[in-house]
Design a protein around this motif. Structure first.
Motif, PDB file in Angstrom:
ATOM      1  N   ASP A 240      55.850  38.559  10.639  1.00 50.02           N
ATOM      2  CA  ASP A 240      55.881  39.434   9.455  1.00 50.02           C
ATOM      3  C   ASP A 240      56.573  40.757   9.761  1.00 50.02           C
ATOM      4  OD1 ASP A 240      54.538  37.529   7.958  1.00 50.02           O
ATOM      5  OD2 ASP A 240      52.572  38.494   8.175  1.00 50.02           O
ATOM      6  N   GLU A 241      56.236  41.357  10.902  1.00 49.80           N
ATOM      7  CA  GLU A 241      56.845  42.634  11.284  1.00 49.80           C
ATOM      8  C   GLU A 241      58.349  42.494  11.520  1.00 49.80           C
ATOM      9  OE1 GLU A 241      55.529  45.873  11.565  1.00 49.80           O
ATOM     10  OE2 GLU A 241      54.019  44.844  10.355  1.00 49.80           O
ATOM     11  N   ALA A 242      58.756  41.405  12.127  1.00 55.33           N
ATOM     12  CA  ALA A 242      60.181  41.185  12.386  1.00 55.33           C
ATOM     13  C   ALA A 242      60.952  41.063  11.079  1.00 55.33           C
ATOM     14  CB  ALA A 242      60.381  39.935  13.246  1.00 55.33           C
ATOM     15  N   VAL A 243      60.395  40.334  10.131  1.00 63.29           N
ATOM     16  CA  VAL A 243      61.054  40.193   8.827  1.00 63.29           C
ATOM     17  C   VAL A 243      61.078  41.532   8.112  1.00 63.29           C
ATOM     18  CG1 VAL A 243      60.835  39.161   6.531  1.00 63.29           C
ATOM     19  CG2 VAL A 243      60.545  37.741   8.563  1.00 63.29           C
ATOM     20  N   ARG A 244      59.943  42.213   8.097  1.00 62.36           N
ATOM     21  CA  ARG A 244      59.840  43.495   7.398  1.00 62.36           C
ATOM     22  C   ARG A 244      60.808  44.535   7.968  1.00 62.36           C
ATOM     23  NH1 ARG A 244      54.953  43.609   5.857  1.00 62.36           N
ATOM     24  NH2 ARG A 244      54.039  43.532   7.933  1.00 62.36           N
ATOM     25  N   GLY A 245      60.945  44.564   9.290  1.00 65.50           N
ATOM     26  CA  GLY A 245      61.799  45.555   9.926  1.00 65.50           C
ATOM     27  C   GLY A 245      63.217  45.093  10.195  1.00 65.50           C
ATOM     28  N   GLY A 246      63.500  43.809   9.931  1.00 69.03           N
ATOM     29  CA  GLY A 246      64.829  43.282  10.189  1.00 69.03           C
ATOM     30  C   GLY A 246      65.153  43.156  11.673  1.00 69.03           C
ATOM     31  N   PHE A 247      64.130  42.900  12.478  1.00 63.79           N
ATOM     32  CA  PHE A 247      64.302  42.801  13.931  1.00 63.79           C
ATOM     33  C   PHE A 247      64.390  41.347  14.359  1.00 63.79           C
ATOM     34  CE2 PHE A 247      61.433  46.502  13.299  1.00 63.79           C
ATOM     35  CZ  PHE A 247      62.355  47.491  13.619  1.00 63.79           C
ATOM     36  N   PRO A 248      65.119  41.058  15.423  1.00 69.17           N
ATOM     37  CA  PRO A 248      65.033  39.724  16.002  1.00 69.17           C
ATOM     38  C   PRO A 248      63.656  39.536  16.632  1.00 69.17           C
ATOM     39  CG  PRO A 248      66.708  41.064  17.137  1.00 69.17           C
ATOM     40  CD  PRO A 248      66.079  41.924  16.094  1.00 69.17           C
ATOM     41  N   LEU A 249      63.186  38.308  16.636  1.00 67.11           N
ATOM     42  CA  LEU A 249      61.872  37.992  17.202  1.00 67.11           C
ATOM     43  C   LEU A 249      62.059  37.047  18.377  1.00 67.11           C
ATOM     44  CD1 LEU A 249      58.751  38.015  17.096  1.00 67.11           C
ATOM     45  CD2 LEU A 249      58.913  36.102  15.486  1.00 67.11           C
ATOM     46  N   ARG A 250      61.463  37.390  19.503  1.00 69.47           N
ATOM     47  CA  ARG A 250      61.467  36.517  20.679  1.00 69.47           C
ATOM     48  C   ARG A 250      60.033  36.079  20.927  1.00 69.47           C
ATOM     49  NH1 ARG A 250      64.954  37.372  25.854  1.00 69.47           N
ATOM     50  NH2 ARG A 250      66.387  37.140  24.127  1.00 69.47           N
TER      51      ARG A 250
ATOM     52  N   GLY B 205      65.405  47.366  18.512  1.00 70.60           N
ATOM     53  CA  GLY B 205      65.418  46.283  19.490  1.00 70.60           C
ATOM     54  C   GLY B 205      64.758  45.023  18.996  1.00 70.60           C
ATOM     55  N   THR B 206      64.346  44.228  19.942  1.00 73.97           N
ATOM     56  CA  THR B 206      63.748  42.925  19.674  1.00 73.97           C
ATOM     57  C   THR B 206      62.237  43.017  19.756  1.00 73.97           C
ATOM     58  OG1 THR B 206      65.672  41.830  20.617  1.00 73.97           O
ATOM     59  CG2 THR B 206      63.663  40.537  20.478  1.00 73.97           C
ATOM     60  N   LEU B 207      61.568  42.372  18.830  1.00 78.23           N
ATOM     61  CA  LEU B 207      60.114  42.281  18.864  1.00 78.23           C
ATOM     62  C   LEU B 207      59.753  41.041  19.683  1.00 78.23           C
ATOM     63  CD1 LEU B 207      57.468  43.459  17.839  1.00 78.23           C
ATOM     64  CD2 LEU B 207      57.723  42.079  15.795  1.00 78.23           C
ATOM     65  N   ILE B 208      58.905  41.212  20.681  1.00 81.57           N
ATOM     66  CA  ILE B 208      58.531  40.117  21.582  1.00 81.57           C
ATOM     67  C   ILE B 208      57.033  39.869  21.450  1.00 81.57           C
ATOM     68  CG2 ILE B 208      58.437  39.340  23.976  1.00 81.57           C
ATOM     69  CD1 ILE B 208      60.770  41.316  24.520  1.00 81.57           C
ATOM     70  N   VAL B 209      56.665  38.603  21.312  1.00 82.36           N
ATOM     71  CA  VAL B 209      55.255  38.231  21.228  1.00 82.36           C
ATOM     72  C   VAL B 209      55.012  37.063  22.177  1.00 82.36           C
ATOM     73  CG1 VAL B 209      55.584  36.692  19.243  1.00 82.36           C
ATOM     74  CG2 VAL B 209      53.329  37.666  19.671  1.00 82.36           C
ATOM     75  N   GLY B 210      53.897  37.117  22.890  1.00 79.16           N
ATOM     76  CA  GLY B 210      53.518  36.036  23.794  1.00 79.16           C
ATOM     77  C   GLY B 210      52.468  35.158  23.155  1.00 79.16           C
ATOM     78  N   VAL B 211      52.599  33.857  23.333  1.00 76.16           N
ATOM     79  CA  VAL B 211      51.628  32.919  22.778  1.00 76.16           C
ATOM     80  C   VAL B 211      51.179  31.944  23.862  1.00 76.16           C
ATOM     81  CG1 VAL B 211      52.491  33.056  20.410  1.00 76.16           C
ATOM     82  CG2 VAL B 211      53.451  31.370  21.942  1.00 76.16           C
ATOM     83  N   ASP B 212      49.923  31.532  23.765  1.00 75.08           N
ATOM     84  CA  ASP B 212      49.388  30.568  24.724  1.00 75.08           C
ATOM     85  C   ASP B 212      48.648  29.431  24.025  1.00 75.08           C
ATOM     86  OD1 ASP B 212      47.077  31.761  23.827  1.00 75.08           O
ATOM     87  OD2 ASP B 212      46.482  32.571  25.765  1.00 75.08           O
ATOM     88  N   GLY B 213      48.778  29.357  22.707  1.00 73.18           N
ATOM     89  CA  GLY B 213      48.123  28.296  21.956  1.00 73.18           C
ATOM     90  C   GLY B 213      46.755  28.669  21.421  1.00 73.18           C
TER      91      GLY B 213
END
Length: 62
Positions: free
Chosen positions: A24-34, A3-11
């Motif tokens: 890094d994890e998305a690239v390493r695992g070939g996952f889309p990043l949201r 699936g998709t790797l999701i990360v929340g950011v607030d600055g």
């Protein structure tokens, strides 16, 4: 992991480190990043509806 790797950011610094890790994890695992941006609720208190907000300023702050 599937699936998709999701990360929340607030600055914050911690959120930016989490974003680096997630990228890094998305690239390493070939996952889309949201990436999901969050901001403090107090920012919205007292503001006019969206048609009264300067959208360029909101985008810049995001």
């Amino acid at each position: 992991m599937d699936g998709t790797l999701i990360v929340g950011v607030d600055g914050s610094g911690a959120a930016l480190r989490a974003l680096d890790w997630a990228a890094d994890e998305a690239v390493r695992g070939g996952f889309p990043l949201r990436i999901v941006h969050a901001s403090g609720w107090e920012w919205y208190e007292g503001h006019e509806p969206s048609f009264g907000i300067n959208r360029d300023v909101v985008r810049a702050q995001a």
